[in-house]
Scaffold this motif. Sequence first.
Motif, PDB file in Angstrom:
ATOM      1  N   GLU A  19      -3.680   2.892   3.841  1.00  9.35           N
ATOM      2  CA  GLU A  19      -2.825   1.642   3.783  1.00  9.35           C
ATOM      3  C   GLU A  19      -3.375   0.485   2.955  1.00  9.35           C
ATOM      4  O   GLU A  19      -2.608  -0.203   2.266  1.00  9.35           O
ATOM      5  CB  GLU A  19      -2.799   1.187   5.371  1.00  9.35           C
ATOM      6  N   GLN A  20      -4.606   0.358   2.789  1.00  5.24           N
ATOM      7  CA  GLN A  20      -5.062  -0.787   2.046  1.00  5.24           C
ATOM      8  C   GLN A  20      -5.205  -0.349   0.611  1.00  5.24           C
ATOM      9  O   GLN A  20      -5.001  -1.257  -0.315  1.00  5.24           O
ATOM     10  CB  GLN A  20      -6.754  -0.898   2.607  1.00  5.24           C
ATOM     11  N   HIS A  23      -1.570  -1.253  -0.279  1.00  2.00           N
ATOM     12  CA  HIS A  23      -1.344  -3.117  -0.189  1.00  2.00           C
ATOM     13  C   HIS A  23      -2.125  -3.390  -1.601  1.00  2.00           C
ATOM     14  O   HIS A  23      -1.395  -4.381  -2.026  1.00  2.00           O
ATOM     15  CB  HIS A  23      -1.845  -3.511   0.790  1.00  2.00           C
ATOM     16  N   ARG A  74       3.831   9.029   3.843  1.00  2.00           N
ATOM     17  CA  ARG A  74       2.867   8.186   4.521  1.00  2.00           C
ATOM     18  C   ARG A  74       2.971   6.787   3.684  1.00  2.00           C
ATOM     19  O   ARG A  74       2.857   5.748   4.167  1.00  2.00           O
ATOM     20  CB  ARG A  74       1.477   8.675   3.859  1.00  2.00           C
ATOM     21  N   VAL A  78       4.012   2.776   5.039  1.00  2.00           N
ATOM     22  CA  VAL A  78       3.174   1.475   4.670  1.00  2.00           C
ATOM     23  C   VAL A  78       4.004   0.446   3.981  1.00  2.00           C
ATOM     24  O   VAL A  78       4.054  -0.661   4.242  1.00  2.00           O
ATOM     25  CB  VAL A  78       2.084   2.060   3.927  1.00  2.00           C
ATOM     26  N   ASN A  79       4.612   0.970   2.588  1.00  2.00           N
ATOM     27  CA  ASN A  79       5.469  -0.090   1.891  1.00  2.00           C
ATOM     28  C   ASN A  79       6.607   0.756   1.232  1.00  2.00           C
ATOM     29  O   ASN A  79       6.264   1.278   0.069  1.00  2.00           O
ATOM     30  CB  ASN A  79       4.222  -0.790   0.935  1.00  2.00           C
ATOM     31  N   THR A 220       9.151  -7.253   2.653  1.00  2.00           N
ATOM     32  CA  THR A 220       8.068  -6.981   3.752  1.00  2.00           C
ATOM     33  C   THR A 220       7.683  -8.576   4.114  1.00  2.00           C
ATOM     34  O   THR A 220       7.737  -9.385   3.320  1.00  2.00           O
ATOM     35  CB  THR A 220       6.777  -6.516   2.506  1.00  2.00           C
TER      36      THR A 220
END
Length: 389
Positions: A19-20, A23, A74, A78-79, A220
């Motif tokens: 996830e990081q 981002h 995945r 997340v985005n 977002t």
Amino acid sequence: MDKFITKAGAAMTAKLPFEQQVHAFAANGLDHPDWKNQMQSGYNNLASIRLDAKGKPIGELNEQGKSAIDLFRRMDAVNADYAKGLIGAEVYQRFSDIGFLMHLGKTSSEAASIAANAASGAVLGSDTEKLMKKVKSEVGKLLADPWYSADWVRHLGGDNTHANTAQVHGWMRRYGTLLVQSGMYGDSDTALRAASEYLADPKVSAKVNGTLYMRSEMPTAPSSRSQDEWFSRFIDAVPKARAKELHSSGNEVRLEFDENLMAYRPFIKGIPLHDTEGNIEVYTKAEIQAWYAEEEKRDISAAVANANTMQADKAHDAYRKRIWSEVGQVQRDEGRFAMERYDGTVNKSVLESRIFGRDAFAQITKDGNAGKSLGELMKLYPARRRVNP
């Protein structure tokens, strides 16, 4: 230079949680080279997957195809914006369709073959024909149903009777067709109900002012508020405010996502909203997210100021109670009318302005004297008016 930066970024973030990593690349507007190549290789494998005349899958996904689908799911969680920007709208929709079918129980190979057939325009039997005739009716039911992500959304913005019917029709047809072709449902009625339930899932969509928005398309939002709250707040502050300048009701405003522009177009009763110079308004997701960021800064500043005020109020209240509790002792130690002589007025205004009041407390605190006794403070901060004994 770009290739060097992306490779360096991939190496630097490799040990971070997934996830990081997403981002980090999204925030810097960079395409992760490994992910992009992996997704493209997997998409190429999808071309070998089809359904036969009886609806059975032909071919099998290789490991590249399976890992690409897993990576997409995945990343999309997340985005979604980053995933779509990385692989393009057409590839994104194919992987999204596969993810939708896997969410409902299909294997990756089964989902890939059904999505490929749907994308090619293949039609399987009378159920699909029947489904197409019912889509319009089901869309009407979905939009008429007064469900909301939260009651505050409805109370904040009111009901919007100008829904994005055409868009929802397209979504319903897309998902309904996939479900019929999947063979998971015995008839088109059941497939449509499943598609409608999926679209109404708060994890999939949000309904703000009667307009249905896919969460994967919504900007977002900062974690300080929900995605729905931020989007509703933007609509109130920007397009609705502009509509009111044009003497229209804010509740008649809706935003519609344009996939070609990757931006939102505002409408009033189906008519495009114009800015002060006569140009049609368009809000990109990046612009909306930048607006979110500025508003969040204001929220934080206001919260800090409010917290400081509350803390100052508590400190002043405690100080004031302590000082008042010492009045009797001052009167005994320095004479019965010590307070009256200091103040020189009936209503104690000098005591208030020099010792007891908020401004006085602020100055006394600044001077480092807030912990001193009332008697000491009266000597340190003498009255400006004195009355002879």
